[in-house]
Design an enzyme around this catalytic site. Structure first.
Site: not given
Lengths: 343, 343
Positions: A163, A308-310
């Site tokens: 995300e 984050g961001e995966g």
């Protein structure tokens, strides 16, 4: 749920491979879990996807992040230009990356590489009202479900759930409080980076949010109601994707605090989802560890990341792929003519 | 030693990338370390090698392993047949694997894929005499040094140091006692797998070995003398490779207990080697943690593995490569037009 029969079969096979019993440690647990999820399809080539769900948050009006709200929009453009950390990792590890706009406060117009599923231009300010309406929640859940259908149809076998959304650690903290009864102090970290004073302010805002939506008398709020009141559009889409991906028997790799908050909500909605989840890493956010413990998940990596961001999920994928490769490719004691242990 | 100037330069560059300051955690430390090792060559393509040094041990006569001595020979054949765990991992992660016979108690004749550098058919029984003569030690060190020269000449930039040798955890335990003053109880684990009684017996054998070679009056034995008395031919070759690889400014990835014992001896011989070392993982052997702490190394992975062969080192390589890729490929705040943090 994942198949116990296949898990036991996997354990028995692992014990025939040319290595001391159990000497691959956690890799053996991972291999057995993946076999239990994929069943007869465990020999299919690992086909990896990563999904970054992006949305804005009304709570940013309260100054809960070190970064301005525009950064959500700017980072989506950075993802599409291949310049962010998740782009580098996805490229290196052969992971198909898709970025999904579920609620960014900007118009993206003709960007063909973006998945356009904007529900609204961000949530409402959850300090004063529910983050989403029932309709917005339903739409965001459906976005994630449809993307899981597409991932499965495209032959993906393992997906990372990521995300981007300035302000969304505040949502994750509030979810952690409401879902597992943590205090705001326990569940609130430093987000993308903030000083002592800003952190104290964030704790008090999380406390105020939780108090507003979940009075003592409403204890045991449903997971969907928690998601609607203090979640985010990207978090709802992640919940929808996780629920549907489990139905498709995909291996679901959670990322950091926010991704794991979505996973915890999905498990609260459908407990069998737990068996499809792998925790890619444990981040520096204190609430992340609380959620992992709650979900009984042991993280693959512990590298003090908090991006984050995966990124943590994709970084764990070569380890997961290694577990599968060892399982499917190693020689057995018999086939290799190696003597076994005497005791 | 690695360059402090380059390390500082790397830290400054990391802070310009499109991510919150420090949010890549340990990956930033790893990137900075690798830049400090490789200097202006850090942009060269990562070219990975893994080396499995194999040898037998006279101490196996005392029944210190759950597996018979022949397994060293059998596993070398398994490596050459591509069936072992290290083969699977090296193939998956694009690592060139070489197997080196430094002292296996068997004749390999015409196996062209094996590096033939047999010094003798195993060490002497260190319970009764020194494991090696001075000459054997010197030869084994030279084997490793020559292989490091070849690795560098072939353009490798990152190497995993692995081993195979039934009985060699007993050597690693004795080295740990002699080098850092651990007790036999602290430094002796369950090896490839043994019950309570066999373990107690192994502890007393390690104690007897240490008492025989290192009387109180010989405290502060030199690292080379420790290696000669209680080491192994594969351990000596690993020490030789590590020392020379550091001279070639290669990134050296240690594996488990035995590989790290070799690294600790190399650092005792040449302290600047420490800066070239990365601990691929922390194994289940209790002595491994003692050595890692002694060397001030933080393991990349903690997956409860205890297999050796270089498996933990190779498994860490995709993480190390990720750190380098992030460093060299991510956009900066300026180039991507992303706003910075306000506080």
């Amino acid at each position: 749920p994942p198949s116990e029969v296949w898990r036991q079969r996997a354990r028995a096979h692992l014990d025939t491979l040319t290595k001391p019993l159990g000497s691959l440690g956690r890799l053996e647990d991972i291999a057995a879990q993946i076999v239990s999820i994929r069943r007869e399809r465990f020999t299919e080539k690992v086909n990896k996807g990563a999904y970054v769900f992006a949305a804005d948050h009304g709570i940013t009006a309260e100054g809960v992040s070190a970064y301005p709200r525009e950064v959500t929009h700017q980072m989506v453009l950075n993802f599409l230009a291949q310049g962010a950390a998740i782009n580098v990792l996805a490229r290196l590890h052969d992971v198909e990356l898709r970025v999904v706009d579920v609620g960014v406060d900007a118009d993206f117009h003709n960007l063909s590489s973006l998945l356009h599923h904007k529900v609204s231009k961000g949530t409402q300010n959850m300090l004063h009202e529910a983050a989403m309406t029932d309709e917005q929640l339903a739409q965001a859940l459906a976005v994630g479900a449809a993307i899981a259908d597409d991932a499965s149809a495209a032959g993906q076998t393992m997906i990372a759930i990521g995300e981007m959304g300035i302000g969304n650690t505040t949502s994750a903290s509030a979810i952690t409080c409401a879902l597992i009864g943590a205090t705001a102090t326990q569940a609130t970290g430093h987000g993308t980076g903030m000083g002592v004073e800003a952190h104290a302010r964030k704790v008090s805002i999380v406390q105020a949010i939780v108090s507003k939506h979940f009075t003592a008398s409403s204890a045991n709020s449903s997971a969907l109601e928690i998601l609607r009141c203090v979640g985010g559009l990207e978090i709802a889409a992640m919940v929808g994707m996780i629920l549907t991906a489990a139905n498709h028997q995909l291996v679901i790799v959670a990322d950091g605090f926010i991704s794991t908050a979505a996973a915890a909500l999905a498990v609260a909605i459908a407990p069998t989802v737990q068996g499809y989840l792998i925790a890619g890493h444990q981040s520096e956010e204190p609430g992340h560890k609380l959620l992992l413990d709650h979900l009984n998940l042991v993280p693959v990596l512990m590298l003090n990341m908090r991006l984050g961001e995966g990124t943590g999920a994709v970084l764990a994928m070569p380890i997961l792929e290694s577990a599968i490769a060892l399982y499917t490719q190693m020689a057995t004691f018999t086939s290799a003519g190696v003597s076994g242990a005497s005791r």
